[in-house]
Structures are given as C-alpha cells and as structure tokens.
Scaffold this motif. Structure first.
Motif, mmCIF file in Angstrom:
data_model
loop_
_atom_site.group_PDB
_atom_site.id
_atom_site.type_symbol
_atom_site.label_atom_id
_atom_site.label_comp_id
_atom_site.label_asym_id
_atom_site.label_seq_id
_atom_site.Cartn_x
_atom_site.Cartn_y
_atom_site.Cartn_z
ATOM 1 N N VAL A 225 13.509 0.106 -9.821
ATOM 2 C CA VAL A 225 13.479 0.411 -8.387
ATOM 3 C C VAL A 225 13.357 1.904 -8.102
ATOM 4 C CG1 VAL A 225 14.779 -1.660 -7.798
ATOM 5 C CG2 VAL A 225 15.993 0.497 -8.149
ATOM 6 N N ASN A 226 13.584 2.737 -9.106
ATOM 7 C CA ASN A 226 13.497 4.186 -8.916
ATOM 8 C C ASN A 226 12.055 4.698 -8.942
ATOM 9 O OD1 ASN A 226 16.398 5.406 -9.022
ATOM 10 N ND2 ASN A 226 16.351 3.753 -10.516
ATOM 11 N N PHE A 227 11.141 3.901 -9.458
ATOM 12 C CA PHE A 227 9.757 4.327 -9.563
ATOM 13 C C PHE A 227 8.994 4.038 -8.283
ATOM 14 C CE2 PHE A 227 11.037 3.723 -13.952
ATOM 15 C CZ PHE A 227 10.546 4.873 -14.546
ATOM 16 N N ARG A 228 7.967 4.813 -8.053
ATOM 17 C CA ARG A 228 7.049 4.545 -6.947
ATOM 18 C C ARG A 228 6.182 3.350 -7.329
ATOM 19 N NH1 ARG A 228 4.868 9.883 -4.440
ATOM 20 N NH2 ARG A 228 3.044 8.590 -4.568
ATOM 21 N N PRO A 229 5.483 2.748 -6.373
ATOM 22 C CA PRO A 229 4.649 1.581 -6.689
ATOM 23 C C PRO A 229 3.610 1.840 -7.785
ATOM 24 C CG PRO A 229 4.931 1.756 -4.324
ATOM 25 C CD PRO A 229 5.545 2.998 -4.932
ATOM 26 N N GLY B 22 4.138 3.532 -10.447
ATOM 27 C CA GLY B 22 4.825 3.748 -11.722
ATOM 28 C C GLY B 22 5.235 5.179 -11.971
ATOM 29 N N SER B 23 5.019 6.061 -11.026
ATOM 30 C CA SER B 23 5.415 7.461 -11.172
ATOM 31 C C SER B 23 6.681 7.729 -10.358
ATOM 32 C CB SER B 23 4.280 8.379 -10.700
ATOM 33 O OG SER B 23 4.121 8.282 -9.295
ATOM 34 N N GLY B 24 7.119 8.986 -10.356
ATOM 35 C CA GLY B 24 8.196 9.389 -9.467
ATOM 36 C C GLY B 24 9.587 9.399 -10.043
ATOM 37 N N ALA B 25 9.746 9.035 -11.315
ATOM 38 C CA ALA B 25 11.089 9.024 -11.893
ATOM 39 C C ALA B 25 11.054 9.473 -13.347
ATOM 40 C CB ALA B 25 11.706 7.633 -11.795
ATOM 41 N N VAL B 26 12.088 10.211 -13.709
ATOM 42 C CA VAL B 26 12.315 10.593 -15.108
ATOM 43 C C VAL B 26 13.634 9.937 -15.494
ATOM 44 C CG1 VAL B 26 12.768 12.487 -16.712
ATOM 45 C CG2 VAL B 26 11.110 12.786 -14.840
ATOM 46 N N GLU C 138 10.594 -0.712 -23.151
ATOM 47 C CA GLU C 138 11.275 -1.390 -22.040
ATOM 48 C C GLU C 138 10.902 -0.754 -20.702
ATOM 49 O OE1 GLU C 138 15.441 -1.187 -22.938
ATOM 50 O OE2 GLU C 138 15.327 -2.726 -24.491
ATOM 51 N N LEU C 139 10.932 0.570 -20.640
ATOM 52 C CA LEU C 139 10.639 1.262 -19.393
ATOM 53 C C LEU C 139 9.160 1.144 -19.021
ATOM 54 C CD1 LEU C 139 12.939 4.327 -19.942
ATOM 55 C CD2 LEU C 139 13.292 2.461 -18.304
ATOM 56 N N HIS C 140 8.299 1.213 -20.010
ATOM 57 C CA HIS C 140 6.870 1.055 -19.737
ATOM 58 C C HIS C 140 6.595 -0.330 -19.169
ATOM 59 C CE1 HIS C 140 2.652 1.154 -19.723
ATOM 60 N NE2 HIS C 140 2.396 0.840 -20.962
ATOM 61 N N ALA C 141 7.268 -1.323 -19.688
ATOM 62 C CA ALA C 141 7.068 -2.701 -19.219
ATOM 63 C C ALA C 141 7.422 -2.844 -17.739
ATOM 64 C CB ALA C 141 7.876 -3.679 -20.059
ATOM 65 N N VAL C 142 8.505 -2.208 -17.287
ATOM 66 C CA VAL C 142 8.872 -2.347 -15.877
ATOM 67 C C VAL C 142 7.990 -1.481 -14.993
ATOM 68 C CG1 VAL C 142 11.249 -3.047 -16.325
ATOM 69 C CG2 VAL C 142 10.757 -0.641 -15.873
ATOM 70 N N CYS C 143 7.488 -0.360 -15.505
ATOM 71 C CA CYS C 143 6.569 0.473 -14.721
ATOM 72 C C CYS C 143 5.216 -0.215 -14.568
ATOM 73 C CB CYS C 143 6.365 1.827 -15.388
ATOM 74 S SG CYS C 143 7.774 2.904 -15.267
ATOM 75 N N ALA C 144 4.736 -0.807 -15.640
ATOM 76 C CA ALA C 144 3.442 -1.487 -15.617
ATOM 77 C C ALA C 144 3.489 -2.727 -14.746
ATOM 78 C CB ALA C 144 3.015 -1.843 -17.033
ATOM 79 N N ALA C 145 4.675 -3.363 -14.660
ATOM 80 C CA ALA C 145 4.819 -4.581 -13.866
ATOM 81 C C ALA C 145 4.744 -4.294 -12.376
ATOM 82 C CB ALA C 145 6.135 -5.285 -14.200
ATOM 83 N N GLY C 146 5.156 -3.064 -11.969
ATOM 84 C CA GLY C 146 5.166 -2.712 -10.547
ATOM 85 C C GLY C 146 3.826 -2.414 -10.072
#
Length: 111
Positions: free
Chosen positions: A62-66, A68-72, A103-111
């Motif tokens: 939920v911290n990422f922008r649609p 997949g950017s915006g969060a470290v 794990e993190l790439h998977a949730v970013c790619a899903a958004g």
C-alpha cells in the motif's frame, strides 16, 4: 501529513516528478499507510518494518504508487541477522536479500 505536504509543495521545482520531501511510514500499519498514500500521492515514502519487525510484502504494497514507485522499503534485521544455513552467514544474507527483493517485486508488479 499536512506539514509534509506543505514542505513538499514549497520545495518542488517546475515540472512533474516526485516531491523533494519524503515521509517515514511504518509498514506495520498498512491501513494508515494506505490513507497517507492517498493523501500524499507524490511524496516518497521510507518504509521501515518489513521483515523482522513483522510486516509482510502485502502490508508494504500500500506504500507504493500505482506504477510501483514511490517507496523505499527498509529491511535491515531480517537481512543482516538471518538464521545461518550450512553455507554460512554470507549465503544466508544473500538468500535473505534475494527473498526480500522477490517478495517486494511481486507486490509492486501486481499493482
């Protein structure tokens, strides 16, 4: 949140792009993080709490922008202090970092 928005607007130069001001938003409160992301869509987030502190990749999403950017995402303890397998600590650290990235790439790619 309002102070961050005010600082972000005041520090932004001409043109599009992320804000030069960021916010630290804990991953262990995904409901609050989602509300902050909606309120501050252009503000970069530093996200501690993933891994050893209990937040999952789904909590972090939920911290990422649609796009997949915006969060470290910060995950120190889970990576630098993993359980050492027979290969030793270097292999354990590399495996923990690789697992977090996947794990993190998977949730970013899903958004």
């Amino acid at each position: 949140a309002q102070l961050v928005l005010d600082l972000a607007r005041g520090g932004r130069g001409p043109g599009p792009g992320p804000s030069p001001v960021g916010a630290v938003v804990g991953a262990t409160g995904p409901e609050q993080a989602a509300a902050l992301r909606r309120r501050m869509p252009d503000v970069p987030f530093l996200v501690p709490g993933y891994g050893a502190q209990g937040a999952s990749a789904a909590d972090v999403a939920v911290n990422f922008r649609p796009d997949g950017s915006g969060a470290v995402v910060n995950s120190a303890r889970a990576i630098i202090h993993p359980s050492a397998p027979p290969g030793g600590w270097r292999d354990a650290v590399a495996a923990a970092a690789r697992r977090a990235k996947e794990e993190l790439h998977a949730v970013c790619a899903a958004g």
